[in-house]
Motif scaffolding. Structure first.
Motif, PDB file in Angstrom:
ATOM      1  N   ALA A  34       0.828  -1.206   0.000  1.00  0.00           N
ATOM      2  CA  ALA A  34       0.000   0.000   0.000  1.00  0.00           C
ATOM      3  C   ALA A  34       0.861   1.253   0.000  1.00  0.00           C
ATOM      4  O   ALA A  34       0.520   2.245  -0.655  1.00  0.00           O
ATOM      5  CB  ALA A  34      -0.934  -0.001   1.207  1.00  0.00           C
ATOM      6  N   ILE A  37       2.161   1.704  -3.585  1.00  0.00           N
ATOM      7  CA  ILE A  37       1.139   1.963  -4.596  1.00  0.00           C
ATOM      8  C   ILE A  37       0.476   3.322  -4.399  1.00  0.00           C
ATOM      9  O   ILE A  37       0.296   4.076  -5.357  1.00  0.00           O
ATOM     10  CB  ILE A  37       0.074   0.840  -4.562  1.00  0.00           C
ATOM     11  CG1 ILE A  37       0.690  -0.468  -5.029  1.00  0.00           C
ATOM     12  CG2 ILE A  37      -1.128   1.204  -5.422  1.00  0.00           C
ATOM     13  CD1 ILE A  37      -0.203  -1.672  -4.811  1.00  0.00           C
ATOM     14  N   ASN A  38       0.130   3.659  -3.172  1.00  0.00           N
ATOM     15  CA  ASN A  38      -0.723   4.824  -2.915  1.00  0.00           C
ATOM     16  C   ASN A  38      -0.003   6.106  -2.516  1.00  0.00           C
ATOM     17  O   ASN A  38      -0.575   7.174  -2.609  1.00  0.00           O
ATOM     18  CB  ASN A  38      -1.725   4.486  -1.809  1.00  0.00           C
ATOM     19  CG  ASN A  38      -2.651   3.386  -2.201  1.00  0.00           C
ATOM     20  OD1 ASN A  38      -3.005   3.262  -3.353  1.00  0.00           O
ATOM     21  ND2 ASN A  38      -3.026   2.576  -1.237  1.00  0.00           N
ATOM     22  N   HIS A  39       1.203   6.029  -2.052  1.00  0.00           N
ATOM     23  CA  HIS A  39       1.804   7.198  -1.421  1.00  0.00           C
ATOM     24  C   HIS A  39       3.086   7.646  -2.096  1.00  0.00           C
ATOM     25  O   HIS A  39       4.138   7.707  -1.467  1.00  0.00           O
ATOM     26  CB  HIS A  39       2.074   6.894   0.055  1.00  0.00           C
ATOM     27  CG  HIS A  39       0.834   6.564   0.807  1.00  0.00           C
ATOM     28  ND1 HIS A  39       0.409   5.275   0.986  1.00  0.00           N
ATOM     29  CD2 HIS A  39      -0.095   7.336   1.391  1.00  0.00           C
ATOM     30  CE1 HIS A  39      -0.718   5.281   1.669  1.00  0.00           C
ATOM     31  NE2 HIS A  39      -1.041   6.515   1.927  1.00  0.00           N
TER      32      HIS A  39
END
Length: 98
Positions: A34, A37-39
């Protein structure tokens, strides 16, 4: 194959070690995925200087322009990678200017 074969009473009984490691490892890998992928944000360095604390320890002070979607609280940390220097991520604690 298990590492605790000597501690088991019966040589044919199955080890329960996997139960203690499965959930924490799954949580760790999901958290790392995560994060990657997201930050991911890009930012420009406005100022960089070397500072010395009162106890004699040295630290790097980076002043960055905050990306528009980046939300934080003072005391959190962020991983920063300077691609001009190396390809390694380094953790930096976040402090805000009043």
């Amino acid at each position: 194959h298990t590492l605790d074969f000597k501690g088991r009473a019966d040589i044919n009984s199955r080890s329960q070690t996997f139960r203690w490691f499965t959930i924490p490892l799954l949580y760790y890998f999901c958290d790392r995925a995560a994060m990657h992928i997201n930050h991911k944000y890009t930012s420009r360095v406005e100022d960089c200087r070397l500072a010395e604390a009162t106890n004699g320890s040295k630290m790097i002070v980076l002043k960055l322009r905050r990306p528009s979607l980046f939300q934080f609280e003072p005391g959190q940390y962020a991983y920063i990678k300077c691609t001009d220097l190396d390809q390694t991520w380094h953790p930096f604690s976040i402090a805000s200017d009043p």
